[in-house]
Enzyme design. Structure first.
Site: not given
Ligand code: UDP
Length: 337
Positions: A55, A169
């Site tokens: 991450d 997106y």
């Protein structure tokens, strides 16, 4: 962060899943410090797996995984999926979740969002190819755009604006799906695609551009602030509580016939955003007012999944009603935010 209610929810997911499949397996979770990613880290560890979380903390949060720091089966690498050195261990499973997901957030970072889902997905697919891993890609209901068919089945191609404000997106996820299928067809790689419809629950962010409708309305309600509905609130969404979403993701990994397949994951209980705001107002016993604001460009008017394929292939249906899930989420926000 792991309070009692999250612990109970994790046990419930655990009891629904077969116990043996992840014992001593190495799992890589990209976006593992995010909302769904952190729940997956927890559930795989509970199921006996070793978990490596990647991450870059662009939208994820260390608070979601702090409780795992001392677990010897858990590691975190604070790197970007598009720019990282190759891990030394071999992974049996790669769950590729990394991406900004909140519309306001990804619209502020369109290039990064496109690259995470394209270059980042390519890097994960290459890693899966070297490791002979099963790769699960978390796509989204966003790939359908402003769907003309409700409830929307997986066979619907989508109605998407390729240069609109949400395209980074929508098209990023569409490209990610196409690349996964290309690796499946070209190399026979075991890829599985989940199209996740608005999921919610503990560990969602309620701050700034990261906030989706549910956590924002809850935090506004609890703080006696105005509840900010965009447009007249007639647009709909179908919200799926996190325990149901996580159960379905894991079942996708456990279902052999999902190889090279795509499946909708969501709850078909469709609700308007105004009704959602009113429900949250009532459940938080808040004296907030509902205020109306301009609707963002290309905000889909209706969204509801056709769940036939999930029901048939995964033998799964969501169990938690919107009211039950909201109650759990509100009490978590009361305790932890
Ligand atoms: N929304 C809203 N007020 C807010 C945030 C969101 O009315 O403060 C609306 C948004 O326009 C959309 C729906 O709630 O129609 C769901 O938005 P969210 O950001 O949760 O995710 P989306 O489903 O659009 O990806």
């Amino acid at each position: 962060m792991i309070g009692t209610s999250v612990q109970e929810d994790l046990q419930e997911i655990r009891s629904e899943l077969e116990s043996s499949s992840f014992e001593d397996q190495n799992c890589l979770v990209t976006g593992g410090a995010g909302f769904l990613g952190s729940w997956l880290c927890d559930i795989f560890l509970l199921a006996g797996a070793k978990v490596c979380c990647i991450d870059n903390l662009s939208s994820g949060s260390l608070e979601n995984i702090n409780h795992l720091k001392r677990n010897k089966h858990f590691t975190i690498r604070r790197v970007d999926v598009t720019n990282h050195s190759e891990p030394r261990e071999k992974f049996h499973y790669i769950l590729h979740l990394a991406s900004r997901v909140s519309p306001e957030d990804y619209q502020e970072h369109p290039i990064e969002t496109l690259l995470t889902n394209s270059t980042g997905t390519k890097d994960m697919l290459e890693l899966a190819r070297k490791n002979d891993s099963v790769l699960l890609y978390t796509s989204s209901s966003e790939i359908y755009g402003n769907s003309e068919i409700i409830p929307t089945p997986e066979t619907y191609y989508g109605y998407v604006n390729p240069i609109g404000s949400r395209s980074c997106y929508d098209e990023g996820k569409r490209f990610g799906e196409a690349l996964c299928i290309a690796y499946y067809k070209t190399y026979g790689l075991d890829v599985r695609i989940t199209r996740i419809f608005n999921s919610y629950g503990p560990r969602m962010r309620a701050d700034g551009a990261y906030a989706r409708a549910i956590p924002r309305f809850i935090s506004q309600g609890l703080a006696s602030q105005d509840i900010t509905v965009y447009g007249n609130g007639s647009q709909t969404r179908s919200f799926c509580y996190v325990t149901d979403t996580i159960t379905a993701i894991v079942k996708t990994l456990q279902t052999l016939s999902m190889k090279g397949e795509v499946v909708n994951i969501g709850n078909p209980e469709e609700t308007s955003i105004l009704t959602l705001a009113q429900q949250i107002l009532s459940l938080t016993k808040s004296n907030s007012r509902i205020t109306f604001h301009p609707r963002p460009q290309d905000d889909p008017q209706r969204r509801c999944p056709d769940m036939s394929r999930a029901k048939k292939k995964l033998k799964w249906e969501p169990r938690v009603t919107l009211e039950q899930g909201l109650q759990k989420t509100i009490s978590w926000f009361r305790d932890y935010s």
